[in-house]
Structure formats: structure tokens, C-alpha cells
Design a protein around this motif. Structure first.
Motif, PDB file in Angstrom:
ATOM      1  N   GLU B  68      35.010  56.380  53.771  1.00 37.25           N
ATOM      2  CA  GLU B  68      35.495  55.445  52.752  1.00 37.25           C
ATOM      3  C   GLU B  68      34.859  54.059  52.917  1.00 37.25           C
ATOM      4  N   ARG B  69      34.700  53.656  54.178  1.00 39.51           N
ATOM      5  CA  ARG B  69      34.100  52.339  54.430  1.00 39.51           C
ATOM      6  C   ARG B  69      32.653  52.298  53.965  1.00 39.51           C
ATOM      7  N   PHE B  70      31.959  53.410  54.166  1.00 37.00           N
ATOM      8  CA  PHE B  70      30.561  53.440  53.725  1.00 37.00           C
ATOM      9  C   PHE B  70      30.496  53.282  52.209  1.00 37.00           C
ATOM     10  N   LYS B  71      31.377  53.974  51.512  1.00 37.28           N
ATOM     11  CA  LYS B  71      31.398  53.858  50.049  1.00 37.28           C
ATOM     12  C   LYS B  71      31.713  52.414  49.636  1.00 37.28           C
ATOM     13  N   GLU B  72      32.654  51.820  50.343  1.00 41.21           N
ATOM     14  CA  GLU B  72      32.984  50.407  50.076  1.00 41.21           C
ATOM     15  C   GLU B  72      31.758  49.515  50.261  1.00 41.21           C
ATOM     16  N   SER B  73      30.978  49.810  51.291  1.00 44.48           N
ATOM     17  CA  SER B  73      29.814  48.966  51.557  1.00 44.48           C
ATOM     18  C   SER B  73      28.747  49.147  50.483  1.00 44.48           C
ATOM     19  N   LEU B  74      28.704  50.341  49.882  1.00 43.70           N
ATOM     20  CA  LEU B  74      27.779  50.552  48.754  1.00 43.70           C
ATOM     21  C   LEU B  74      28.232  49.713  47.553  1.00 43.70           C
ATOM     22  N   ASN B 100      26.034  36.929  55.298  1.00 45.81           N
ATOM     23  CA  ASN B 100      27.281  36.198  55.482  1.00 45.81           C
ATOM     24  C   ASN B 100      28.493  36.917  54.918  1.00 45.81           C
ATOM     25  N   VAL B 101      28.317  38.186  54.566  1.00 49.78           N
ATOM     26  CA  VAL B 101      29.405  38.882  53.902  1.00 49.78           C
ATOM     27  C   VAL B 101      30.357  39.556  54.897  1.00 49.78           C
ATOM     28  N   GLY B 102      29.983  39.522  56.178  1.00 52.06           N
ATOM     29  CA  GLY B 102      30.913  39.991  57.204  1.00 52.06           C
ATOM     30  C   GLY B 102      30.912  41.486  57.414  1.00 52.06           C
ATOM     31  N   GLU B 103      29.896  42.160  56.954  1.00 54.53           N
ATOM     32  CA  GLU B 103      29.825  43.618  57.097  1.00 54.53           C
ATOM     33  C   GLU B 103      28.341  43.961  57.080  1.00 54.53           C
ATOM     34  N   SER B 104      27.904  44.751  58.041  1.00 60.40           N
ATOM     35  CA  SER B 104      26.498  45.135  57.991  1.00 60.40           C
ATOM     36  C   SER B 104      26.280  46.134  56.874  1.00 60.40           C
ATOM     37  N   SER B 105      25.075  46.154  56.348  1.00 51.08           N
ATOM     38  CA  SER B 105      24.781  47.008  55.203  1.00 51.08           C
ATOM     39  C   SER B 105      23.527  47.822  55.463  1.00 51.08           C
ATOM     40  N   GLY B 185      18.643  53.882  60.778  1.00 55.06           N
ATOM     41  CA  GLY B 185      19.536  53.220  59.831  1.00 55.06           C
ATOM     42  C   GLY B 185      19.083  53.476  58.407  1.00 55.06           C
ATOM     43  N   ALA B 186      20.008  53.878  57.529  1.00 56.97           N
ATOM     44  CA  ALA B 186      19.794  54.146  56.107  1.00 56.97           C
ATOM     45  C   ALA B 186      19.167  55.511  55.838  1.00 56.97           C
ATOM     46  N   ALA B 187      18.686  56.201  56.885  1.00 55.23           N
ATOM     47  CA  ALA B 187      18.056  57.505  56.657  1.00 55.23           C
ATOM     48  C   ALA B 187      19.096  58.584  56.359  1.00 55.23           C
ATOM     49  N   THR B 244      29.333  50.964  58.700  1.00 51.07           N
ATOM     50  CA  THR B 244      28.785  50.974  57.345  1.00 51.07           C
ATOM     51  C   THR B 244      27.270  51.200  57.338  1.00 51.07           C
ATOM     52  N   ILE B 245      26.738  51.554  58.501  1.00 54.48           N
ATOM     53  CA  ILE B 245      25.323  51.927  58.546  1.00 54.48           C
ATOM     54  C   ILE B 245      25.252  53.443  58.733  1.00 54.48           C
ATOM     55  N   ASP B 246      24.479  54.084  57.873  1.00 55.20           N
ATOM     56  CA  ASP B 246      24.331  55.539  57.950  1.00 55.20           C
ATOM     57  C   ASP B 246      23.177  55.890  58.877  1.00 55.20           C
TER      58      ASP B 246
END
Lengths: 678, 678
Positions: B68-74, B100-105, B185-187, B244-246
């Protein structure tokens, strides 16, 4: 280049070779680590039973929300009660099973805190009514001490218990916003009853300080919170730690309880509202001391898990430039790796032995207390305070040291060490914050020093065990500076005792102008000296407990613990001029000999490392680590673990349509490639 | 006892008083910390905008599963693209907002790793086709280097890219189980394309080592994985970090790409399969060096957050015996607390200034590189390696130090420091494991030493900046042992340089019989000496940058950094006999003066602590901590946070009927109280 084994096949080969080259008799050393064959077998039996039960499969827990995990933990506890009935487990066996199930349980608050305090401090009347229910968990308890604005300082608690002689009741109340009980394990959702620590207020308004009261929190009919009480969960903990504990809050709005609900074995309020003094105010410390002492053995097993996982992975992971056989080097052979991991292994064994030693000391103290002899209490208090700080600080660091030694893969949750750290780390701040306990350790040491210094001809054997090092301050002992070299454990013990003695004297001298870290450094020096003396006696006992070969290996391992402790004490030893050859500076580094001795000992121990970790007897189920698997097949285990990730159930991720596709389309538009085939 | 304020009201009063007593001009010092008023205003503007947007409300994220967190980060990234369009942000502004958004993407992998490496190393042909798409994120990239069995050691990679002259294609392949790309990361879920690091195999079978290739991973039509490729997420990370990093895996089964997909600005394969050498093999290091250098500033801001949260809480938390006013003591006033927190504060400022210094050094190096001048590259490599180790190790420890200084409440996720630690900790093992980088630092230092020692009359100004301390080994400089006392920063700088010089010489002397931790100790000594010299120059520049009052305060703060560094170096300084009054042992502890100087400086800085943390300019939204709230209302914030806990939405917990009720009923039955009213 010759045909090489693939890394995943080589990993199994490396693990097998490491086992073959180890000379450790794992069965014998395992029995020794567990404190006897019977204890090991009991442990192994329970672990075998639990690991085969699907209820205790922990592989999927990481994917649950905390709410789901809590429910899972309730299911687990229910199953454990079924197993208790099925197998006719004693209470001790039930607890042992709960401790080995790999997940903390809110139920533990009942039998670790609530039940013991009631048993030792409740009146006969209260126990007659509730004793059997408590023993059989027909009600579930918690221990409510900490408040929103008060932790270590129980004197600052705000909750009140006011005696009303008219109705012969106490009124339990939370008079301020910050008086709400906070952090209380099991109070959020599970417990039906609690022992509440509250300021006892007499009818004349006199505040008698904190006392304990038995209070029902939830209905035994439907589990709803009783009127006048507000309960809730305080929310998640850092690193996902204690996620299955409902650390909670409790607010009391003039809740009335009968007079006999006050835990009154040692202090009472009479019917007409007069206070009766307890015979010995410290008698209730026994429980807290016991909890702290179990932290030594607990720290030992935690360090053992960290060492096992990391040493196994480091044995099969290969990295770096090739060896003559065309293979890369096993990372355990790099000094930066073994020099981090073997000290963790040595600490694990030291703490297991030290924990057993403390068990015996506790029995002696409790026998004394039963006779009204409190003479051992003060020293035991200093001992357990110092050990609590030393052990929890060191083991918390050991887990992270072990995890980082795993390199990149150590950041995977499948390494297993993240969970261990998350659940271990609160030990550094709970049951007495380590920095507050340091002050108590130093206070006891300074007291012993002043008594000893003011009577210089007194007999050193009158010194309490925790401060026996002070004997070295007398002139006769100070002359004893000869050292037998680093291979003799006594060299280290002597240095660590000298350091403690000098530091206490220096501390007492500057008591009015202390530097800011003095209590921490002195507490550490005092406790390390105490432990070193115990370790020397463990070494002396080894030949009577194990065959020569294993006794020698363990002697080396315990000696490593001592040498590494001396290395950590170098700044103190050098600044007090007690380090050997300290005056030989500018001719080179006098600490080099010590450090090279450490390296030599580590190289000697390296072939035994896998045997020494196998001797902890952990199953793969207990370790819960893809990197610490027994057979060394770490890469397959990582791959298999990754296949449990819910994100891998679909190829295209949930959220693609709403959130990714529009971004990609925007980019193509901006790049002027909207219609292009790509 | 006089009427006392309640703890929650007192907390606000304490915070207000601390602000009033601080003499720091927070606006001026803030501009200084940000590197100018313009940078601060840009930052503040973005933070204000983001914090008001409900998409970026982070309060409920902790209750989500990782999926769910990953979807939120998207969702968050999609929103950020909308904001970019709405406000016409430049790319730099977009990145600043993301940071500065407080969550890695996972999107950051595109612009931090994928895009820069393509821009600097792809051929003109490749950039002509994809440059605009990449710049606008019409495709999303990742950088595939690490494999299941290989991390730091890129020479051990197993993925192959075999050139086939017949079709003028490369075949990308994962030939073994362990060659699957891992940790990318992201792969796992996001990226459509990647830069793959693979061994280049020429038609004659010759292995040319790792090179980079552009490969499409997912369809741009429906985001499905392309044939021949297997992608997936590698699973959760420890402590819930990087949730939040895949971080993913990728397996290639003979995937064909055109010849120009090889990143060939510096090395090429001709159409008929011949290799063309790059002009300078190290030219591609620039990117990695840049990533490492940003870790200095990043570490500074991270330490700043930790210091702000902990110092604010310690200012309003009261605990312990009462003061004459009847209040308990603010915990910041305890030596064990301020002595832990003020060094974190000082490190934050040092790292921010050091980061800015590195930015300038980078510009100079890059200007040189553009002219083909690589003279600054080697030293910059040593500098950034040493700093990466020093900074990440220290800051990771600082976060935990700060968290534990919060006592029990520090274990609450609402403290905010758990999240910070979880996301910071991989810096110690990625981008070069710290223990491996140490070896590179020492290698450079030993090389400089040998060159210098073999030509003793050479000019010390020829020493590289990282090894300038070696000049002290020449006789003339060694005589310079006078110290001006601990208040003079130069005393510390001189000692730290002497320590580095002696340790390098000792290391070189024992190179064939090193102890196991020598590289770590020497690397640390060398880097600390380098940093100390920079700090001295920062101190010298202060009067030209700030008004006297603020310049003095910052001078004290930076001096504290130096003194604490010297304290950490005591074992080295004492063992080499370079510590002042080192020969005066047995007369008492020669280190006491230093330690008391630290305490005096800390007591002097204590009234400025809140002003110095306010000057970091963090909003409550940025800190995300109930204990670090600006107004000091920590107890209300903890309470409000607990009300967000999903478990508190019902009084009776989910699972009561199935799992708790039967246990309670069993207990009543066993206690013989089944029917009783309780």
C-alpha cells in the motif's frame, strides 16, 4: 581459467568444509552452553514441536499490518494454550515455549510482571480470591507504572489512590493530562486486570508515595473497558519493534476499589486510614533485580543469534580478488570481518556463562531474604544495574555490527537481524535507562571506595564483590605490575581491575568538578572489571567441564573477550599509566602488541567459528534468516524468500494505471513522441 | 509546596523560555546554514506548498502495508509531476521538491543514477533517440549493477553482454543463478528501461570486464515485462527502511540489443567486433564521486533533524529530583544528556559547511576534467571515500544516540527518529561498504607517505590536501609541540594532524604484520585530520560571514566538534605520546583537562541550543516527530498521534472472540470458577 563452481554451489561446499575443519565437539559444547544436556534436550524438543506447527510459521508476518500481526499473535497464544493442555505442560514449560516461538506476546506481561508482583506482594485475602484465576490465566494482567510524563523517576508519578475510610475503598484517579499510564504492555487491548502504581493519599491528605493496587480494567463477560476507565494502544514502535505488544495507555476517572485490592504484604492502610510501615523497604526490589539479571542470559542468546547468522554468511560469501584456486576470498577471512564477528561470538559465550553464574547468586540472595538477611541485596543491586547497562549496550551494538558485516544483503529483512535489533533495542532504555543506571553503579562504587580509603589497613576481603578491584589501591598490590603476556588471561584481568580502581579514585577526587561523561566511563570500568574477574574464573573451571580440546578452544574464546575489552579500555589504561610499556612512546605504538595478539588469537579461532556457532543449536526456523541457513545455501534462500513478496504476485504493479501511465504519457508528450512506436 | 504548572503546560513554557534566552539570530544563522538567503527561501517556499497538500500528509503511512505504501508513493510522484506542470518548476526544482517530501521515491533512481550516467556516457546516437524522453521521464530508468553474489567487487559480476557481429547486436544474459541483478532500485516494479552493467565479451571470447548497456525492461504500452526478462521485488528491508523503493531483481535470458545501446562515449566495440580503449579509464568515476560527496550534506541535514528533535524534547522533558522551584530538572541539563546531544548538533553544522566546501572542490575538478586535466581526481577520490565512511558511520550513530537520549518515548514510532535511522542506515553499506572504502583511503595515504618519506627534503606543499598532515613528520615541524590550550581550535587540529602522521608512518612500518583493525583506525585518523583542517578554516571565515555574536557562538560549536574528535582519538594520541602532559601519568588522569574543557564549552553552548536547532528551519511537517514539535507540546502531540492508531477504532480488539475469550474461559474452568460472577 579452470572450471569454477558457481557461487551458489560453492557456498554449500564452503559451509561443509568449514564444518569438517572445525575441531569443536558441537554436542558437548552445546550441552555446556545450555547448562546441561537435559536443558538442551528440553529446548530442542519444544523447538521441534513448534517449528512443525503451521501456526508458528513466521515467514509471512512481515507483510501484515500491525493490526493483523497483533491478531496473529493472539492466535498464536491461543494455540499455545491448546498445546499446553494437549501435552500437559507445566507453567515453566509453557513459558519456555512462548519464549522460543520467535515473537513477543502481550501474554508475557501477565506471567513476567503481573503475576510475580501479585504473588509476592498481594494480601492473603486478595490471593485467596484471585490466585487460582491468575495462575490459570482466567484473567489477564498487566503492570501499570510508567506515565506520559514520568518514566524512570517513579517519585514523579501523578496517578493517585486516595483512601476513603467511609466506604473502605481506594479511589484510583488520573488527576492530570500527563498522569495517564503510558507504554503499558497488554493494557491497550489484551489485559482484563492490572497492578497500578499510584501515589497513596491518606484521608488526612498525606502523600505516602507510590504503592501498588489491583484494578479490573475490562469486563470478563465481553472484554469491554469498564466505566471510568479509558484504554487504548499508544501506537507503533520504531523499526517495527514489539509490534505484537499492545503497549497502551490507561486513564482512571475516580475508579473505586476495595481496601484489600491494595498490594499490602509489606505496607498497609488500616480500615480507619492509618499507614503501617513495611519492615524493609527494599524487599520489593527482588522482582526488578530478577528481570535485570535475566537480561544477561537473554543478551547472550541474542548475541549468539547475531554471531551465528553473520559468521555463517561470512563463511560462504566470497568477494574480492581471487585466491590461487581462482575463487574469490571468503569474506570471513578478511581482518575487517573476523575482527568484527569473533568478538560478538566471544561475548555470546561470556554472557551465557555469566547469566548462569547470576542465577546461582540470585538463589543465594533469595535464600537469605527468606531468612530476613538483606546483606546481599545492595551489592546485587549494583551488580545487576551495571550488567544491565553493559550487556544491553554491547549486545545492541553487536547486532548492528553483525548486520553491517553482511554488507548489502544485511539491509534485506530476510537477513533476520533487523527484527532481532528492533525487538532488542528497547532494553537500552527500559527497566532503567542505561544512563540513569550508570549513576547508581558509580554511587555504589564511590561508597565502597570511601569506606575502604578511610580505613586503609582494613582487610580487602571485606570489599563487596563488585568493588574488589579497590584492593589494588593499597601500596602492596600496586607494586604488582608484572605481566605474563597477552596469552595469560590474568594480564587482562589485572589491567581491567587496575583501571577500575584508578578511575574510581580519580572520580572521587574530582567529585565536585566532574567531566560530563565520567559516570558512564567509570560505570563501564567498574562493571568490566567485575565481569573480567568472573571470566577468569570461568576459564579456570573449563578443564573440569569439557574435554581438553574443547576447553582450550573456549579458553581462547574467553581470552579474546578479555583482550578486546582491554583494547576498548586503552584510553583509560594509557592515561593512568598502567598500560605495559606505556613510557616507551615515540619508539612506536605500545598498543601494537596487544592488537597483534588479538589478531593472532582470532586467526587461531577462525577455523573453529562455525563449530562454535553450531554449538548454539539454533534451527533455521529459530534464526529466521536467509543468510544464516545451516547448509550455506544463502542465495537460494534469498531467492525463495523474495518469492513470498506480495508485490510479485502480479507483473504490473497496483497503481500503474492511475499513477505511472499518466507520468509516462506526459513525458512522451513533452518529448514530442506521443504517437511514436517505442 | 507551591502550586505547580502541570507537565504539559510547563513544556510549552520551557520551550518559550529557551527561545527567549537564546542569543542566536536564527534568521541569519539559518541563511548561513542553507548557503544564502535565496536558497533558504526557495526551500521554505517548496516545503510550505507541499506541507499544505493532503497528498503529502505522512501521518497515516505507518499503518499501511508495504504494498500500500508503494502505491501511495506512486500517487505522490504523480502529484509532484502535476505540481511541476502547474508551477512550471525546472528539473532542479522538481528534484528539490522530491527530496523534501519526506519519503524516498523509486523515481529518484531515474534522475540520480540512470539519467546522469546516460548523459555522460551514452553515444550521440543513443541520446538523439532517447535524450528527450529521458529528460521528460517518458521512460523511467534504473541502474543495474549489483548481483545476487556480487556487490562492491564489480570485477566479480557475472552478467554478460556478448557482441554478435553478424547481427551487430549485444546479447545480454544472466548465465548463472547468482548473476541475477539484485537490489536494483526501481527495477522491481517501476522502471521501463535500465542501464545494465555486464561483462563485455568480444566475438573472440575475450572478456573485457564490466561495461554499461541500455536495455528496455518493460513495455511502454502496458508496462508488462518484456520477453526474455524476469523482474521482481526483492522483498522488504530491515527496520521498514526504503519501503517505497522497489529494490528488485532482473534476470536476462539472451536479450538482444542494438550495438549503439552500449554506452560508448569512452569505450566502443566496432561493427566487426573490435574493442576501442577509453582515453582515461577513471573519467567515469565522476558520477560516483558526486553521489558520495552529496552524502556529506545529506548527512548534515540528517544529523540536524536528529539534533533538533532530541534537543527540543530534552528541553521540555523534566525528570528527576526537584529543583528549588519545586520542578523536576529539564533533562537537557543533565551532563549525560547534553554531552550526547551537543556533539550531534556540532556535527550537523560541520557537515553542512563541509558539504558546501566539497561542492566548490567538485566544480574545480569538473572544470579540470572538461579540459582533460585529471590531476585532482585521485585526491578527490580519496577525500570522498574517507568522508563517505566518516560521515555515514558517525551520522548513523548520531541518530541512534539522539533517539536513545529521548528515553522510553524514543521507542515510539512517533518520535520520528526510527524512520530517519531506517532510511539512513543503508548508507553505511551501499555506494561502497565502509570497511572496503577504508582500505582505499589508507592505500592513498600510504602512497603519499612513501613518496614523501623517500624524498625528505621535498616541499611539503607538494603533498595532496588529504595527506598534508605528513609534513609534521619532518623534524622541523615535529618540534612544534606547544599548545595554546583547548579553547584554541589549532590545538586540536595540530593534535589530529600529528596523530594521522604518526599512524600512517606506523602503518607503513608494520605493513607486513598489521593488526586487524589498522585500516579502520588509520583511515579514520587521516580523514579526521583532513576534516579538522577544514573546520579550522571554517572558523577563520566566520567573522566575515556573520555578526560577532553569532560568529562566536558558531566558533564555540565548531570548536566543540574538534574537542570531541580529539577525545575520540585519545587512545591513539596517548599511545604515540603526542598528547599534552602525556608523561605526567600517575599524578592523575591527563585527559581530565580536555574532558572538563568539553564540559565547559557545552555548558556555554547549552543556552544557545534551541536557537541553533531553530536555525535549521525545520517545520513540524518536515520533522514528522511528536517529540520534536516546535511549540514544545510533546505530550499533546503523543496523545493526538496515538488516536490515529487503527487499533483504537474499536474498544474490543479484533480476535477477542476467536482467540482471547477461549483462553479466559479455559482459565476460569481450570480455576474452578466457570460460573462465578467476576
Amino acid at each position: 581459467m579452470a572450471e569454477r563452481s558457481t557461487p551458489e554451489k560453492q557456498a554449500r561446499i564452503d559451509m561443509q568444509r568449514a564444518r569438517e575443519q572445525s575441531e569443536v565437539d558441537t554436542a558437548l559444547v552445546r550441552d555446556f552452553a545450555y547448562g546441561g544436556q537435559a536443558r538442551w534436550e528440553e529446548h530442542a524438543h519444544v523447538v521441534d514441536l513448534l517449528s512443525k506447527d503451521p501456526t508458528f510459521d513466521h515467514r509471512y508476518r512481515v507483510y501484515l499490518t500491525r493490526k493483523e500481526r497483533f491478531k496473529e499473535s493472539l492466535k498464536l497464544a491461543k494455540r499455545m494454550h491448546d498445546l499446553q493442555d494437549k501435552h500437559g505442560w507445566t507453567d515453566a514449560q509453557f513459558r519456555m515455549a512462548m519464549e522460543n516461538v520467535g515473537e513477543s506476546s502481550a501474554y508475557s506481561m501477565h506471567y513476567v510482571a503481573f503475576e510475580p508482583v501479585l504473588r509476592s506482594q498481594a494480601s492473603d485475602e486478595l490471593l485467596a480470591e484471585y490466585g487460582a484465576l491468575i495462575a490459570n490465566r482466567g484473567l489477564l494482567g498487566c503492570y501499570l507504572q510508567t506515565e506520559l510524563a514520568h518514566g524512570t523517576n517513579v517519585g514523579g508519578l501523578e496517578t493517585t489512590a486516595t483512601y476513603v475510610p467511609e466506604s473502605k475503598e481506594f479511589v484510583i484517579n488520573s488527576p492530570t493530562f500527563t498522569s495517564r499510564k503510558w507504554w503499558i504492555g497488554a493494557a491497550g487491548k489484551l489485559a482484563t486486570h492490572g497492578v497500578v502504581s499510584a501515589l497513596l493519599i491518606l484521608p488526612d491528605g498525606k502523600n505516602m508515595g507510590p504503592h501498588l493496587f489491583f484494578v479490573q480494567l475490562r469486563s470478563l463477560d465481553d472484554h469491554r473497558t469498564l466505566p471510568g476507565i479509558t484504554l487504548g494502544d499508544i501506537g507503533p514502535k520504531v523499526f517495527g519493534g514489539f509490534s505484537t505488544i499492545d503497549n497502551g495507555y490507561a486513564v482512571f476517572d475516580h475508579v473505586r476499589i476495595p481496601r484489600y485490592y491494595m498490594l499490602s504484604k509489606f505496607a498497609q492502610v488500616t480500615e480507619d486510614g492509618h499507614y503501617r510501615q513495611p519492615p524493609h523497604s527494599k524487599i520489593s526490589y527482588g522482582g526488578m533485580l530478577y528481570i535485570r539479571s535475566t537480561m544477561v542470559t537473554g543478551g547472550g542468546w541474542t548475541a549468539a543469534k547475531a554471531a551465528t547468522i553473520a559468521i555463517r554468511y561470512a563463511t560462504v560469501r566470497r568477494q574480492g580478488s581471487g585466491t590461487p584456486q581462482g575463487l574469490e576470498e571468503q569474506i570471513i577471512n578478511y581482518p575487517a570481518v573476523y575482527n568484527r564477528l569473533l568478538p560478538v561470538l566471544s561475548r555470546a559465550y561470556v554472557l551465557l556463562l555469566l547469566g548462569r553464574h547470576l542465577e546461582k547468586a540470585f538463589s543465594a540472595m533469595n535464600e537469605g531474604l527468606a531468612r530476613g538477611d538483606t546483606s546481599l541485596l545492595a551489592d546485587m543491586h549494583a551488580t545487576t544495574s551495571g550488567l544491565k547497562v553493559l550487556v544491553t549496550t554491547a549486545v545492541a551494538q553487536d547486532i548492528e555490527t553483525a548486520r553491517r558485516a553482511l554488507g548489502g544483503h544485511g539491509f534485506s529483512d530476510f537477513s533476520g537481524l533487523g527484527k532481532i535489533y528492533a525487538n532488542y533495542i528497547p532494553t537500552t532504555t527500559f527497566e532503567g535507562d542505561n544512563y540513569v543506571l550508570d549513576l547508581q553503579v558509580v554511587r555504589a562504587a564511590v561508597k565502597a571506595y570511601k569506606r575502604y580509603a578511610s580505613a586503609p589497613h582494613s582487610d580487602p576481603s571485606t570489599l563487596p564483590p563488585t568493588a574488589r578491584y579497590l584492593r589494588l589501591l593499597s601500596e602492596q598490590s600496586a607494586a604488582d605490575k608484572a605481566t605474563a603476556g597477552w596469552t595469560d588471561p590474568h594480564t587482562s584481568v589485572h589491567l581491567l581491575e587496575q583501571r577500575a580502581a584508578h578511575m574510581i579514585r580519580e572520580y572521587a577526587k574530582h567529585e565536585n568538578d566532574l567531566d560530563a561523561s565520567a559516570p558512564q566511563r567509570v560505570s563501564r570500568a567498574a562493571t568490566e572489571a567485575f565481569v573480567a574477574v568472573q571470566v577468569e574464573s570461568f576459564i579456570q573451571e573449563l578443564p573440569s567441564q569439557l574435554p581438553d580440546k574443547d576447553a582450550h578452544i573456549l579458553k581462547d574464546l574467553l581470552t579474546l573477550y578479555l583482550l578486546v575489552t582491554v583494547e576498548g579500555a586503552l584510553a583509560d589504561l594509557l592515561s593512568f599509566g598502567v598500560f605495559p610499556d606505556c613510557q616507551q612512546t615515540l619508539n612506536g605504538d605500545p598498543t601494537g602488541d596487544l592488537r597483534r595478539a588479538i589478531k593472532r588469537l582470532e586467526l587461531k579461532l577462525l577455523p573453529q567459528a562455525i563449530g562454535l556457532t553450531d554449538a548454539f543449536g539454533f534451527t533455521d526456523w529459530e534464526l529466521g534468516s536467509a543468510l544464516g541457513v545451516y547448509n550455506g545455501a544463502v542465495y537460494e534462500a534469498l531467492w525463495d524468500s523474495a518469492q513470498t513478496e506480495p508485490q510479485n504476485q502480479t507483473d504490473v504493479v497496483d497503481g500503474y494505471q492511475e499513477y505511472i501511465k499518466p507520468v509516462l504519457e506526459r513525458g512522451r508528450r513533452l518529448a514530442g513522441r506521443s504517437g511514436a512506436k517505442l
